[in-house]
Design a protein around this motif. Sequence first.
Motif, PDB file in Angstrom:
ATOM      1  N   ASP A 145       0.833  -1.208   0.000  1.00  0.00           N
ATOM      2  CA  ASP A 145       0.000   0.000   0.000  1.00  0.00           C
ATOM      3  C   ASP A 145       0.870   1.261   0.000  1.00  0.00           C
ATOM      4  N   GLU A 146       1.964   1.253   0.759  1.00  0.00           N
ATOM      5  CA  GLU A 146       2.846   2.423   0.794  1.00  0.00           C
ATOM      6  C   GLU A 146       3.531   2.631  -0.559  1.00  0.00           C
ATOM      7  N   VAL A 147       3.979   1.548  -1.174  1.00  0.00           N
ATOM      8  CA  VAL A 147       4.581   1.662  -2.513  1.00  0.00           C
ATOM      9  C   VAL A 147       3.561   2.263  -3.478  1.00  0.00           C
ATOM     10  N   GLU A 148       2.340   1.775  -3.425  1.00  0.00           N
ATOM     11  CA  GLU A 148       1.297   2.285  -4.317  1.00  0.00           C
ATOM     12  C   GLU A 148       1.016   3.760  -4.064  1.00  0.00           C
ATOM     13  N   ALA A 149       0.966   4.147  -2.789  1.00  0.00           N
ATOM     14  CA  ALA A 149       0.688   5.552  -2.447  1.00  0.00           C
ATOM     15  C   ALA A 149       1.810   6.464  -2.933  1.00  0.00           C
ATOM     16  N   ARG A 150       3.028   6.012  -2.832  1.00  0.00           N
ATOM     17  CA  ARG A 150       4.179   6.858  -3.196  1.00  0.00           C
ATOM     18  C   ARG A 150       4.477   6.863  -4.687  1.00  0.00           C
ATOM     19  N   THR A 151       4.001   5.841  -5.427  1.00  0.00           N
ATOM     20  CA  THR A 151       4.281   5.769  -6.864  1.00  0.00           C
ATOM     21  C   THR A 151       3.072   6.081  -7.738  1.00  0.00           C
ATOM     22  N   GLY A 152       1.877   5.942  -7.173  1.00  0.00           N
ATOM     23  CA  GLY A 152       0.672   6.112  -7.984  1.00  0.00           C
ATOM     24  C   GLY A 152       0.327   4.875  -8.803  1.00  0.00           C
ATOM     25  N   LEU A 153       1.017   3.770  -8.556  1.00  0.00           N
ATOM     26  CA  LEU A 153       0.776   2.526  -9.290  1.00  0.00           C
ATOM     27  C   LEU A 153      -0.179   1.617  -8.534  1.00  0.00           C
ATOM     28  N   ASP A 154      -0.868   0.755  -9.260  1.00  0.00           N
ATOM     29  CA  ASP A 154      -1.645  -0.325  -8.661  1.00  0.00           C
ATOM     30  C   ASP A 154      -0.835  -1.595  -8.910  1.00  0.00           C
ATOM     31  N   ILE A 155      -0.149  -2.073  -7.886  1.00  0.00           N
ATOM     32  CA  ILE A 155       0.811  -3.161  -8.043  1.00  0.00           C
ATOM     33  C   ILE A 155       0.136  -4.481  -8.429  1.00  0.00           C
ATOM     34  N   MET A 156      -0.995  -4.791  -7.837  1.00  0.00           N
ATOM     35  CA  MET A 156      -1.686  -6.048  -8.134  1.00  0.00           C
ATOM     36  C   MET A 156      -3.124  -5.756  -8.555  1.00  0.00           C
ATOM     37  N   PRO A 157      -3.316  -5.252  -9.769  1.00  0.00           N
ATOM     38  CA  PRO A 157      -4.648  -4.784 -10.175  1.00  0.00           C
ATOM     39  C   PRO A 157      -5.703  -5.885 -10.327  1.00  0.00           C
ATOM     40  N   VAL A 158      -5.318  -7.127 -10.550  1.00  0.00           N
ATOM     41  CA  VAL A 158      -6.312  -8.187 -10.741  1.00  0.00           C
ATOM     42  C   VAL A 158      -6.621  -8.967  -9.465  1.00  0.00           C
ATOM     43  N   LEU A 159      -5.980  -8.606  -8.383  1.00  0.00           N
ATOM     44  CA  LEU A 159      -6.224  -9.273  -7.108  1.00  0.00           C
ATOM     45  C   LEU A 159      -7.618  -8.891  -6.603  1.00  0.00           C
ATOM     46  N   PRO A 160      -8.430  -9.861  -6.146  1.00  0.00           N
ATOM     47  CA  PRO A 160      -9.740  -9.521  -5.577  1.00  0.00           C
ATOM     48  C   PRO A 160      -9.582  -8.553  -4.399  1.00  0.00           C
ATOM     49  N   ASP A 161     -10.556  -7.647  -4.245  1.00  0.00           N
ATOM     50  CA  ASP A 161     -10.462  -6.598  -3.223  1.00  0.00           C
ATOM     51  C   ASP A 161     -10.170  -7.136  -1.830  1.00  0.00           C
ATOM     52  N   GLU A 162     -10.840  -8.227  -1.434  1.00  0.00           N
ATOM     53  CA  GLU A 162     -10.637  -8.750  -0.078  1.00  0.00           C
ATOM     54  C   GLU A 162      -9.202  -9.262   0.112  1.00  0.00           C
ATOM     55  N   SER A 163      -8.639  -9.881  -0.909  1.00  0.00           N
ATOM     56  CA  SER A 163      -7.253 -10.342  -0.829  1.00  0.00           C
ATOM     57  C   SER A 163      -6.288  -9.165  -0.887  1.00  0.00           C
TER      58      SER A 163
END
Length: 99
Positions: A63-81
């Motif tokens: 989550d921190e990597v995503e917040a700092r880069t603006g990327l979605d690292i695992m876009p196909v992962l189900p929301d709960e996972s």
Amino acid sequence: MVPLLYETFFAALPGADELHSIPSGYFKVIVSEVNGLMEASAFIMQQNASRRDDYCATQVTIDEVEARTGLDIMPVLPDESEEIIEGMLGKLATRLGCS
């Protein structure tokens, strides 16, 4: 390719005659899936990190990597996972030598 961060001005290259940016740091996300069990760990290192630095001390959540880069690292992962895997420090780090 090394994933780079451009969060702050780091430095200018001496004598450079064209516009450029030096990354302030870089990150790595490692994901492993074995028999349906997914483990992941993420690390953010600063540009001035030494090869001798303890990379384990740079562990962050995905989550921190995503917040700092603006990327979605695992876009196909189900929301709960995604909430579970991306929101906690990775358990994979212990297999990478971190305690």
